[in-house]
Scaffold this active site. Structure first.
Site, PDB file in Angstrom:
ATOM      1  N   GLY A 191      -6.211  -0.544  -2.167  1.00 54.32           N
ATOM      2  CA  GLY A 191      -5.928   0.733  -1.529  1.00 54.32           C
ATOM      3  C   GLY A 191      -7.195   1.288  -0.906  1.00 54.32           C
ATOM      4  O   GLY A 191      -8.089   1.718  -1.608  1.00 54.32           O
ATOM      5  N   ARG A 192      -7.250   1.227   0.434  1.00 55.74           N
ATOM      6  CA  ARG A 192      -8.455   1.684   1.113  1.00 55.74           C
ATOM      7  C   ARG A 192      -8.523   3.197   1.173  1.00 55.74           C
ATOM      8  O   ARG A 192      -9.467   3.818   0.727  1.00 55.74           O
ATOM      9  CB  ARG A 192      -8.472   1.218   2.566  1.00 55.74           C
ATOM     10  CG  ARG A 192      -8.648  -0.217   2.708  1.00 55.74           C
ATOM     11  CD  ARG A 192      -8.209  -0.700   4.070  1.00 55.74           C
ATOM     12  NE  ARG A 192      -8.218  -2.147   4.033  1.00 55.74           N
ATOM     13  CZ  ARG A 192      -9.331  -2.864   3.999  1.00 55.74           C
ATOM     14  NH1 ARG A 192     -10.510  -2.282   4.083  1.00 55.74           N
ATOM     15  NH2 ARG A 192      -9.288  -4.168   3.913  1.00 55.74           N
ATOM     16  N   GLU A 244      -9.987   0.621  -4.776  1.00 53.63           N
ATOM     17  CA  GLU A 244     -11.139  -0.044  -4.153  1.00 53.63           C
ATOM     18  C   GLU A 244     -11.784   0.853  -3.108  1.00 53.63           C
ATOM     19  O   GLU A 244     -12.964   0.739  -2.826  1.00 53.63           O
ATOM     20  CB  GLU A 244     -10.691  -1.361  -3.502  1.00 53.63           C
ATOM     21  CG  GLU A 244      -9.617  -1.154  -2.427  1.00 53.63           C
ATOM     22  CD  GLU A 244      -9.111  -2.439  -1.785  1.00 53.63           C
ATOM     23  OE1 GLU A 244      -9.555  -3.528  -2.154  1.00 53.63           O
ATOM     24  OE2 GLU A 244      -8.243  -2.318  -0.894  1.00 53.63           O
ATOM     25  N   ASP A 280       0.813  -1.226   0.000  1.00 52.63           N
ATOM     26  CA  ASP A 280       0.000   0.000   0.000  1.00 52.63           C
ATOM     27  C   ASP A 280       0.846   1.276   0.000  1.00 52.63           C
ATOM     28  O   ASP A 280       0.348   2.343  -0.326  1.00 52.63           O
ATOM     29  CB  ASP A 280      -0.937   0.021   1.209  1.00 52.63           C
ATOM     30  CG  ASP A 280      -1.975  -1.080   1.141  1.00 52.63           C
ATOM     31  OD1 ASP A 280      -2.413  -1.401   0.015  1.00 52.63           O
ATOM     32  OD2 ASP A 280      -2.339  -1.636   2.198  1.00 52.63           O
ATOM     33  N   GLN A 323      -2.045  -8.754  -7.196  1.00 53.34           N
ATOM     34  CA  GLN A 323      -1.186  -7.576  -7.098  1.00 53.34           C
ATOM     35  C   GLN A 323      -0.269  -7.618  -5.876  1.00 53.34           C
ATOM     36  O   GLN A 323       0.718  -6.896  -5.826  1.00 53.34           O
ATOM     37  CB  GLN A 323      -2.018  -6.293  -7.107  1.00 53.34           C
ATOM     38  CG  GLN A 323      -3.003  -6.181  -5.962  1.00 53.34           C
ATOM     39  CD  GLN A 323      -4.147  -5.219  -6.248  1.00 53.34           C
ATOM     40  OE1 GLN A 323      -3.940  -4.023  -6.376  1.00 53.34           O
ATOM     41  NE2 GLN A 323      -5.353  -5.753  -6.332  1.00 53.34           N
TER      42      GLN A 323
END
Lengths: 408, 408
Positions: A187-188, A243, A142, A299
């Site tokens: 990726g939050r 996401e 991340d 990923q």
């Protein structure tokens, strides 16, 4: 000399084992006799479920194989310790087990949740006057760790994302028909990995046409208009979205389409379905075809496509952690400091775990273009060095060979 | 000597351009002056939208780059010609364009729908006493072409599937928690590609636990029971299912969960959501976590992970097509005949396009185990040679470099 222990925590990466190899090799070279591994991070330590890693890394070939093996060799966990001021039961068990195995050096490879664990253990260690040194080794695809220039794991994941965007784009364009491909990237709250889709633009490829990061509130109407505008110029439009993109009122885009989303131990919601929802909206409003693609776990686990730069840095931060511990540091994590972009040069440094724990570093807003649809040159200058070089797996009988889990 | 023309049709593969390179090189070596390319297959030919391929392949480097570039360099189409006995309008246009460019040799790289196109053109050619030779070059990741031992494109896609199953499996197992990962693989009616997930079982990996092919009617209750049984023994269960699995009454599993699915020009329904539906059923009936993963287009466009055997064979069938055309054959397609499994030896042969057109070769039922959950050794013996060897892309500045489309 005291023994060492090392654990892996949080989501896997393709290079988290290179950090493990770095810790192991540096420990051995500096005279540490036994390097224990925690089976599934602190959860294993709590159960005294440890392994002597040297038994599994008994040849140079196996160490090299570990470097090229994705996911967490030791097993991972997502486990949050309560502050010892609230409840010290688990701390007592952990320190008892550490003392039993004559541990002097504790290494934990993980992201910001793991830095929280190290900060707490170091803090308890100071409280009980323990001589054990606690050092963090950063990893996360991340790239959302504070202080460090970038995080091992990100370079390989970014290379994966940029590569498959090129391939998906070529695939989508081959019919010459109208299609909007929406690729959902992990990726939050931080869009680093989605931003890597911007790296796909090269002289042999037009690039990702539209990029949406969670740093910018997502405007659905603007998005549809922008896609329509792009499709007026070219039939196959390529979009990358995180996401975790949210609309202005704070709801995740993926929640607009469906109902329930489970949460994990850290309270993170499972985010999925963003691309699928956006494609359904595009089809409804613009007609034509929308194809959602979730890059899913590949990923973060595609050991077959890694950045050599990333693997080498992952190993380097492991080694630097050992040096720091032997030098008497504790409650620290190794970070990377960039000396220059071109030529790309980087070195290690130390930061206090507290500064990194539970904090997510976002993509700087001035690295996003004015239109909020693409990345600027500053981002490309930052990210391009991180994807350089390759380290192919060892192919055996046609498939990548991995160092099996020690439990097999 | 007359000129040649070549087109690419149907879904892309990572090696369809190696066949194009094979046609081009063999044509040049055998004295054919101009090799035209159709822009988007017969659709381009109908519009006289052609290109002199030699202009784009003017160096050995570019030919080599083409071999390592995924998706259809010339652009593809899904276009079905009506029988000329019903309507010969398009045939007249096509033959006029072919004569205008002094074409003597026509090559079409594609799957069973494309073989239909060649059979029809050759048949019309015979009817109008045209000297033009029509030869098919097989490609499909689906491996569902009759007569040929296997089809170029399959080996690379199979290698991709087997590789990512190993990586996804390692990722899923790293927490030691209960999770069922259901990976959805391409394949409407033939399960060749899903079967390739069986190749993932090696001495370093337990393998895919449960495989469901469209050749066997899908029994949802049995599936749930089987997963429960597996999960009693190991927490992380890895499943591979074809997108096209159907229940006994003939409905697609993916239709059980959702409502509408669009169809393409050949009447094929868009199949997606099988894994997602199965995970929701598993979660409902067994509790715990289900993670659906659609491999999506990457299994057919991942130029970064190809089989060298496949690339070499793709090029070989392209060359063999040229030899056949020059020898005066028409209405034929090149097929591969296996001489032996071990050592793996293969040669080319010719078959009549009619025999391959519109027919889908299924996985032999005796290559599926008695339990209908795994592949037998016979399948492994068949498929293992096809995934051997690697041919890395040319990495430039960290990413695979491709030969750009000629329209860019």
């Amino acid at each position: 000399m005291k023994n060492a222990i090392v654990g892996q925590s949080g989501g896997p990466t393709p290079v988290i084992n290179a950090s493990l190899a770095g810790v192991f090799q540096a420990a051995k070279q500096h005279g540490i006799d036994i390097v224990y591994g925690m089976n599934h991070g602190v959860m294993g330590l709590l159960k005294d479920d440890l392994v002597d890693i040297g038994q599994f890394l008994d040849s140079d070939l196996k160490i090299e194989l570990l470097r090229r093996t994705p996911s967490s060799f030791l097993g991972s966990c997502r486990y949050k310790l309560k502050p010892y001021t609230e409840d010290d039961t688990e701390y007592k068990i952990i320190f008892e087990n550490l003392e039993k195995h004559e541990i002097g050096y504790f290494f934990y490879i993980g992201g910001n949740d793991s830095m929280d664990t190290i900060a707490k253990l170091a803090s308890y260690g100071a409280y009980v006057h323990s001589p054990i040194r606690f050092i963090g080794v950063p990893k996360t695809i991340d790239n959302d760790l504070a202080i460090t220039d970038h995080c091992p794991g990100y370079g390989s994941a970014a290379k994966y994302v940029a590569t498959v965007m090129k391939e998906i784009g070529r695939d989508a364009a081959c019919y010459g028909t109208k299609v909007v491909t929406v690729v959902e990237v992990m990726g939050r709250n931080a869009g680093w990995l989605t931003a890597a889709s911007a790296l796909a633009r090269r002289d042999d490829f037009e690039g990702t046409d539209l990029i949406a990061l969670p740093e910018i509130p997502f405007d659905l109407d603007r998005f549809v208009d922008k896609v329509a505008e792009l499709q007026a110029k070219k039939p196959a439009v390529l979009v990358a979205v995180s996401e975790g993109i949210k609309v202005a009122d704070g709801r995740y885009v993926c929640e607009l389409g469906s109902s329930s989303h489970a949460s994990d131990a850290f309270g993170h919601k499972a985010l999925t379905g963003t691309a699928s929802y956006l494609c359904s909206v595009l089809q409804e409003r613009l007609g034509g075809r929308g194809r959602p693609i979730e890059l899913s776990v590949l990923q973060r686990c595609a050991g077959h496509l890694t950045s050599r730069t990333d693997i080498e840095e992952a190993e380097m931060v492991g080694g630097a952690a050992v040096l720091a511990a032997i030098a008497g540091k504790t409650g620290k994590t190794v970070v990377l400091r960039r000396i220059s972009d071109n030529p790309y040069q980087v070195t290690t440094d130390l930061a206090t775990c507290d500064e990194l724990a539970n904090y997510e570093k976002k993509v700087p807003l001035d690295w996003i273009n004015e239109d909020n649809t693409d990345m600027t040159q500053a981002f490309l200058d930052y990210a391009t060095p991180l994807i350089q070089g390759e380290l192919a797996p060892f192919y055996v009988n046609g498939l990548p060979y991995h160092l099996g889990s020690f439990k097999e």
